[in-house]
Design a protein around this motif. Structure first.
Motif, PDB file in Angstrom:
ATOM      1  N   HIS A   1       0.945  -1.259  -0.059  1.00  0.00           N
ATOM      2  CA  HIS A   1       0.082   0.138  -0.172  1.00  0.00           C
ATOM      3  C   HIS A   1       0.900   1.060   0.147  1.00  0.00           C
ATOM      4  N   TYR A   2       2.019   1.170   0.654  1.00  0.00           N
ATOM      5  CA  TYR A   2       2.751   2.490   0.805  1.00  0.00           C
ATOM      6  C   TYR A   2       3.444   2.747  -0.725  1.00  0.00           C
ATOM      7  N   LYS A   3       3.855   1.612  -1.366  1.00  0.00           N
ATOM      8  CA  LYS A   3       4.427   1.633  -2.724  1.00  0.00           C
ATOM      9  C   LYS A   3       3.333   2.270  -3.472  1.00  0.00           C
TER      10      LYS A   3
ATOM     11  N   LYS B   1       0.988   4.278  -2.686  1.00  0.00           N
ATOM     12  CA  LYS B   1       0.656   5.761  -2.408  1.00  0.00           C
ATOM     13  C   LYS B   1       1.866   6.393  -3.040  1.00  0.00           C
TER      14      LYS B   1
ATOM     15  N   TYR C   1      -6.737   5.365  -1.451  1.00  0.00           N
ATOM     16  CA  TYR C   1      -5.654   5.830  -0.704  1.00  0.00           C
ATOM     17  C   TYR C   1      -5.773   7.497  -0.323  1.00  0.00           C
TER      18      TYR C   1
END
Length: 198
Positions: free
Chosen positions: A7-9, A11, A49
């Motif tokens: 999920h961070y990648k 974003k 997101y």
């Protein structure tokens, strides 16, 4: 087996697409719909997101700030004495002297204009300004600590002046890079830092 999404990648992918749209088409075009189109994601996936354009812009700007801080943090100190050139190179981390930093500065300037009409971005803008100001304060304090600086320097005034010079050069380069080239920015910065020294 379902695909595992980092999920961070994701974003970061969305934020980088936001930068691309801002640089190529302007900040007003950096809508959730346009970013979804640029990333190849659905509008719903982007909204998962980031619920709003302001939230998306806020994360995109935080990513710019984080990358600058990371570059500064990972700089390798010389084994011998610290030189004025090494200090100037540190200041160059926030000047648009290459393609990556130019994109960051264009995004920063677009974001700064958006702050004037979007109150939800003021807090982040103030934090980023203060972080930058503290960075410039460390530059002047380092000149003093290494006994490079003239004895009569006024710390607060010199921090203000360095901040204004860097911001001004960055803006002028982004707006008119043929007049204020990357080389001229570096020369001007070196000239200014040398003027502060004994």
């Amino acid at each position: 087996m379902p695909k595992i999404v980092d999920h961070y990648k994701r974003k970061i992918q969305i934020a980088e697409a936001t930068w691309k749209v801002i640089v190529e088409e302007g900040i007003e075009q950096a809508t959730v719909r346009k970013i979804a189109e640029t990333t190849g994601l659905s509008v719903g996936a982007v909204r998962h997101y980031f619920a709003s354009q302001s939230e998306l812009l806020r994360f995109s700007m935080e990513l710019v700030s984080d990358r600058v801080k990371q570059r500064v943090k990972t700089r390798k100190f010389p084994k011998g004495p610290v030189s004025l050139e090494f200090i100037a190179d540190g200041v160059c981390e926030v000047l648009p002297i290459d393609d990556e930093r130019k994109i960051e500065m264009e995004v920063w300037l677009a974001f700064s204009a958006k702050v004037l009409v979007d109150n939800t971005l003021h807090e982040l803008s103030n934090k980023m300004y203060n972080d930058m100001h503290q960075g410039f304060k460390k530059v002047i304090e380092t000149l003093q600590l290494l006994q490079f600086a003239k004895d009569e320097l006024d710390l607060n005034m010199e921090v203000n002046r360095l901040h204004a010079i860097v911001d001004g050069m960055a803006m002028h380069h982004v707006l008119n890079s043929k007049q204020l080239t990357q080389e001229k920015m570096i020369q001007t910065l070196n000239y200014h830092l040398q003027s502060l020294c004994k």
